[in-house]
Structures are given as C-alpha cells and as structure tokens.
Design a protein around this motif. Structure first.
Motif, mmCIF file in Angstrom:
data_model
loop_
_atom_site.group_PDB
_atom_site.id
_atom_site.type_symbol
_atom_site.label_atom_id
_atom_site.label_comp_id
_atom_site.label_asym_id
_atom_site.label_seq_id
_atom_site.Cartn_x
_atom_site.Cartn_y
_atom_site.Cartn_z
ATOM 1 N N ASP A 113 0.755 -1.244 -0.027
ATOM 2 C CA ASP A 113 0.221 0.063 -0.155
ATOM 3 C C ASP A 113 0.918 1.159 -0.055
ATOM 4 O OD1 ASP A 113 1.025 -0.142 2.572
ATOM 5 O OD2 ASP A 113 -0.949 0.035 3.585
ATOM 6 N N SER A 114 1.996 1.263 -0.412
ATOM 7 C CA SER A 114 2.972 2.405 -0.386
ATOM 8 C C SER A 114 4.137 2.293 -1.604
ATOM 9 C CB SER A 114 3.626 2.761 0.857
ATOM 10 O OG SER A 114 4.636 1.704 1.422
ATOM 11 N N LEU A 115 4.211 1.336 -2.118
ATOM 12 C CA LEU A 115 5.261 1.370 -3.506
ATOM 13 C C LEU A 115 4.399 0.525 -4.546
ATOM 14 C CD1 LEU A 115 8.007 1.893 -4.453
ATOM 15 C CD2 LEU A 115 8.836 -0.119 -3.658
ATOM 16 N N PHE A 116 4.471 1.389 -5.537
ATOM 17 C CA PHE A 116 3.571 1.036 -6.516
ATOM 18 C C PHE A 116 4.378 1.185 -7.988
ATOM 19 C CE2 PHE A 116 0.616 2.608 -3.825
ATOM 20 C CZ PHE A 116 -0.154 1.500 -3.285
ATOM 21 N N PHE A 117 4.160 0.418 -8.991
ATOM 22 C CA PHE A 117 4.581 0.505 -10.316
ATOM 23 C C PHE A 117 3.646 0.763 -11.383
ATOM 24 C CE2 PHE A 117 7.683 -1.102 -7.357
ATOM 25 C CZ PHE A 117 9.079 -0.907 -8.173
ATOM 26 N N ILE A 118 3.468 1.849 -11.843
ATOM 27 C CA ILE A 118 2.426 1.986 -12.996
ATOM 28 C C ILE A 118 3.065 1.812 -14.327
ATOM 29 C CG2 ILE A 118 0.590 3.607 -13.750
ATOM 30 C CD1 ILE A 118 0.096 2.680 -10.888
ATOM 31 N N GLY A 119 2.139 1.145 -15.128
ATOM 32 C CA GLY A 119 2.595 0.840 -16.644
ATOM 33 C C GLY A 119 3.312 -0.112 -17.116
ATOM 34 N N LEU A 120 3.696 -1.290 -16.092
ATOM 35 C CA LEU A 120 4.538 -2.307 -16.636
ATOM 36 C C LEU A 120 3.875 -3.179 -17.618
ATOM 37 C CD1 LEU A 120 6.233 -3.636 -12.974
ATOM 38 C CD2 LEU A 120 7.054 -1.727 -14.845
ATOM 39 N N PRO A 121 2.458 -3.556 -17.531
ATOM 40 C CA PRO A 121 2.043 -4.477 -18.387
ATOM 41 C C PRO A 121 2.148 -3.916 -19.914
ATOM 42 C CG PRO A 121 0.558 -4.033 -16.733
ATOM 43 C CD PRO A 121 1.563 -3.077 -16.525
ATOM 44 N N LEU A 122 2.498 -5.140 -20.647
ATOM 45 C CA LEU A 122 2.907 -4.832 -22.186
ATOM 46 C C LEU A 122 1.621 -5.717 -23.099
ATOM 47 C CD1 LEU A 122 6.388 -5.934 -22.010
ATOM 48 C CD2 LEU A 122 5.870 -3.604 -22.669
ATOM 49 N N ARG A 145 -12.504 -2.037 -26.009
ATOM 50 C CA ARG A 145 -12.201 -3.502 -26.265
ATOM 51 C C ARG A 145 -12.436 -3.852 -27.562
ATOM 52 N NH1 ARG A 145 -14.209 -8.332 -26.648
ATOM 53 N NH2 ARG A 145 -16.201 -7.710 -26.603
ATOM 54 N N LYS A 146 -13.778 -3.592 -28.199
ATOM 55 C CA LYS A 146 -14.302 -3.806 -29.352
ATOM 56 C C LYS A 146 -13.217 -3.276 -30.547
ATOM 57 C CE LYS A 146 -19.248 -4.061 -28.517
ATOM 58 N NZ LYS A 146 -20.445 -3.105 -28.724
ATOM 59 N N LEU A 147 -12.721 -1.950 -29.986
ATOM 60 C CA LEU A 147 -11.838 -1.047 -31.032
ATOM 61 C C LEU A 147 -10.807 -1.880 -31.113
ATOM 62 C CD1 LEU A 147 -12.437 2.394 -30.199
ATOM 63 C CD2 LEU A 147 -12.362 1.597 -32.441
ATOM 64 N N TYR A 148 -10.050 -2.273 -30.186
ATOM 65 C CA TYR A 148 -8.764 -3.169 -29.844
ATOM 66 C C TYR A 148 -8.926 -4.341 -30.705
ATOM 67 C CZ TYR A 148 -4.826 -5.175 -27.650
ATOM 68 O OH TYR A 148 -3.516 -6.002 -27.516
ATOM 69 N N CYS A 149 -9.867 -5.217 -30.500
ATOM 70 C CA CYS A 149 -10.242 -6.499 -31.188
ATOM 71 C C CYS A 149 -10.206 -6.384 -32.699
ATOM 72 C CB CYS A 149 -11.445 -7.076 -30.813
ATOM 73 S SG CYS A 149 -11.079 -7.620 -29.012
ATOM 74 N N TYR A 150 -10.847 -5.104 -33.166
ATOM 75 C CA TYR A 150 -11.052 -4.822 -34.669
ATOM 76 C C TYR A 150 -9.711 -4.396 -35.202
ATOM 77 C CZ TYR A 150 -12.279 -2.209 -38.910
ATOM 78 O OH TYR A 150 -12.131 -1.912 -40.196
ATOM 79 N N ILE A 151 -9.012 -3.367 -34.499
ATOM 80 C CA ILE A 151 -7.660 -3.154 -34.950
ATOM 81 C C ILE A 151 -6.429 -4.384 -35.154
ATOM 82 C CG2 ILE A 151 -5.524 -1.694 -34.571
ATOM 83 C CD1 ILE A 151 -7.927 0.115 -33.170
ATOM 84 N N ILE A 173 -2.321 -8.392 -23.111
ATOM 85 C CA ILE A 173 -2.953 -8.701 -24.408
ATOM 86 C C ILE A 173 -4.511 -8.968 -24.118
ATOM 87 C CG2 ILE A 173 -3.103 -9.523 -26.743
ATOM 88 C CD1 ILE A 173 -0.150 -10.274 -26.549
ATOM 89 N N GLU A 174 -4.927 -10.334 -24.245
ATOM 90 C CA GLU A 174 -6.354 -10.451 -24.018
ATOM 91 C C GLU A 174 -6.716 -10.561 -22.601
ATOM 92 O OE1 GLU A 174 -8.784 -10.873 -26.121
ATOM 93 O OE2 GLU A 174 -7.418 -10.122 -27.541
#
Length: 407
Positions: free
Chosen positions: A283-292, A371-377, A345-346
């Motif tokens: 609840d005090s050390l966070f990492f934002i944006g790691l997922p690819l 999600r619909k846009l992502y799947c279409y692209i 990804i999914e």
C-alpha cells in the motif's frame, strides 16, 4: 480520509494520470522528471542514446478513441491514428498546473523507518533527500534497449529501434530488420521507401501485404556475422545495416536489488502483486505501466485508481497474505516463456475489471467499446499492416459502438 505525501517518479503518461487522481483525492504530490518536459516516450528528439525512442514520422498504433484518459478526450479534429506530436500536445494540456520538478533525477529510493527516503539531484547541485508516505514508480519501459546481438562481429552499421529516427539515413542500403512488432513493422515500411532492399526477419513475419522491396522471412536470427545475419535454417543474409527491433528491458537505477529484482533477462519485475504493488509494501510502493500488449493510457488510469484506493483504505488486498506472495509463482506456472510475465493482451480486460472490483470503484462502461476497437484493429493489422491505420472511426451517439470511415 487523511492525505498522504506522495512521490511520483516520471512525468510521462503513467505519472501524469497518477498525479491527476492523487491530487483529486487530496494528497500532497511531488513529481520528479529527469528531462525538461512532460510526455516521456512521446517526446521526440533528433539525438540518439537518450530517453526517447520516438522516430520522426510515427502514427499511433491505437486510435485516439481507444487511448484516452477518462473524461479527457483528444481533440475532435484529429484523425483516429494520430502523430506523436498530437499525443504529446494532449499530455502537455493534461498536465497543466501539476507540481512537476523538471531536470530532476531520482538517484535513490529506500525504506527509512515508516517512510520512503527519496534522494534527488538537479544538474550539478548536491543531492537532496525527501521523505514520503508513498512512492509511485512511473519511469517507463521504452528506454533500455534489448539487443541480443550487440556484441557481434558485424562490420556494418547496427542500431536498435530505440535509435532509429528517419528513413533517409538508409538510402540505397541493404537493410535487415530483426523483429516484427509494432516498431519493426513501422520501420520496415518507412525504410522500404528509401533502401535498396529490406529483409524483415521474425517468427511473426507472415504478413500478406508488404511493399515489393521487402522480403520477409518467418524465422529467427541465430547469429550475426561480419557481413550480415544467419537464420535458424542456416541462410546467410548480407546487410549494410541491421536494425534490431527486439524490444526493451526494465531498468530502475534508483532501486536497490534488495528491494526490486529484475528476472528472466530483465523482462520481469519482482516481487510484485498484480504487476503493480510491491509484495512487502503493497500500500505504499507502486509501479504504474509495466504491463505490455495493452491499451496503455486507460490501463494506467485503472492501475493508478486501484493503488490510490489502497492508500485511502477504500480498496482491498487479498485477506490471505499468501495470495499476494504467490501471485508471481501462480502466473509463471501458466507461462511457456517467463519473459512474457508482464504481457497481458487478451488478459488486460479481466485484469482491469478485477482491479476496479478490488478498488471499489465503478468500471468505465466505455471500456467495452475500447475492447471492441482493440479487437477490430488487431484483426485488421494481421490482414493489412500497411492500410489498417488509413481509416477513421466514428462513434455512435451513446459511444457503445463505432463505424469505420475512410480518411
């Protein structure tokens, strides 16, 4: 709710959306940014070997309708697939009046009693120490190139996509491009306009439509010799230039290895719960944006909101501590390649839904349209990697669906 003193490292998209919600929640916020501007990876620089991986001409791989922060749409007059300049303008507008300290490098983050001691330096000045209740690490992951061939005997020019800027540099050259992810494809299409010949090599190089000057080989580069590359099948391919588009590794120069370990060739950050919370300080050390492999901006916002819910006490962690500690082991069991630990990804849709549930905040209803846009692209990209960006999207009145229109 008592306010916390929060440190945010990095003023890219992840740091900015975290700051927005932290300030809205009434916390005291400091943002440290090592460069002189906001935007992180979206800042273009002619220089190479710097933080930026942006090339001169680049359209986004996701449309503006899918990579926006909630309640902050992009300008209506922009095309769906925007330039990097458009995205940077959006982030600059978004960050107005934020408490950002520019040209300030975070040198060290460590636990000191009940606080986080953060040491920073500005240019040649003496380091300064600050104390915080919470630290958000938002330093991005497109600045430390992964180049498996950097110590080869190649006698020509070898660069990583991190240092690619413009196609004119390769006029009349024979170019081998290794890797067919988004950057590999973008660079292939640009370099094909100026180079004598381009060979794209990747297990994913099976595109039905590519320029006539591009040869694609669905293989892997086994080794690099003085005049080119050798595929797994033993084919030798001559090259004047090799452009390596093999992605990036994580790097946190301000964190000691006793706090954070980088595993599986620096592609996995450990020990974390939900790719986000430090197992020992959830609840005090966070990492934002790691997922690819995700929609980036909306996912950053969900992560930030969940983290802030833990700080305020409105969000929940699993009551069984072993569930937090075993998150990594459970995930690794289901992966063939441990280097793909942070690739969602999914899985990203269920991941965001789960964070919203645990955080006790309402899931964004528009996420289903994203999600619909992502799947279409993703589907269109497989069919026509040249033309999939040559469209615009129009949303219906309630934004639950879209239609495709020409440019």
């Amino acid at each position: 709710m008592p306010s916390s003193k929060i440190c945010i490292i990095g003023a890219g998209a992840a740091g900015l959306v975290t700051a927005k919600h932290a300030i809205k929640d009434g916390h005291e916020v400091d943002i440290f940014e090592q460069t002189d501007s906001v935007g992180g990876t979206w800042v273009y620089s002619e220089k190479t070997g710097c933080h930026s991986s942006m090339y001169k001409i680049m359209k986004t791989n996701l449309p503006k309708e899918a990579m926006l922060f909630r309640d902050e749409p992009f300008r209506e007059d922009l095309p769906s697939f925007m330039s990097h300049e458009d995205v940077l303008e959006y982030l600059v507008d978004y960050s107005k009046n934020f408490p950002i300290q520019f040209n300030t490098t975070v040198n060290d983050v460590r636990r000191d009693g009940e606080k986080w001691k953060v040491t920073t330096s500005t240019n040649s000045n003496e380091p300064v120490s600050h104390f915080y209740d919470v630290v958000f690490v938002c330093n991005g992951h497109f600045f430390e190139p992964l180049n498996p061939y950097e110590n080869s005997e190649f006698e020509g020019e070898m660069i990583h996509s991190h240092d690619y800027r413009r196609a004119e540099h390769f006029e009349g050259k024979t170019v081998v491009i290794v890797g067919a992810g988004p950057s590999g494809i973008d660079i292939t299409l640009q370099v094909a306009l100026t180079a004598f010949e381009v060979t794209l090599i990747s297990k994913k190089a099976v595109h039905p439509v590519l320029p006539k000057t591009v040869r694609q080989i669905a293989s892997h580069v086994k080794s690099v010799y003085e005049n080119g590359v050798v595929t797994d099948e033993g084919e030798r391919i001559y090259a004047d230039v090799i452009i390596v588009c093999t992605g990036y590794v994580f790097k946190f120069p301000f964190l000691d290895s006793s706090l954070i370990q980088l595993k599986h060739n620096d592609l996995m950050v450990s020990p974390l719960y939900q790719h986000l919370c430090h197992v020992d300080y959830p609840d005090s050390l966070f990492f934002i944006g790691l997922p690819l492999g995700t929609i980036t901006f909306p996912l950053f916002e969900v992560q930030a909101k969940y983290a802030l819910s833990l700080i305020s006490g409105t969000g929940k962690l699993p009551s069984d501590i072993s569930e937090i500690q075993n998150f990594e082991a459970r995930r690794l069991q289901g992966l063939q390649n441990p280097g793909a630990f942070h690739i969602l990804i999914e899985e990203q849709w269920d991941y965001m839904k789960e964070l919203a549930e645990m955080g006790g905040f309402e899931e964004w209803s528009y996420m289903e349209t994203i999600r619909k846009l992502y799947c279409y692209i993703m589907s269109e990209r497989k069919k026509n990697v040249i033309g999939y960006k040559m469209v615009n999207f129009e949303m219906n009145d309630d934004e639950t669906d879209f239609r495709v229109v020409g440019i």
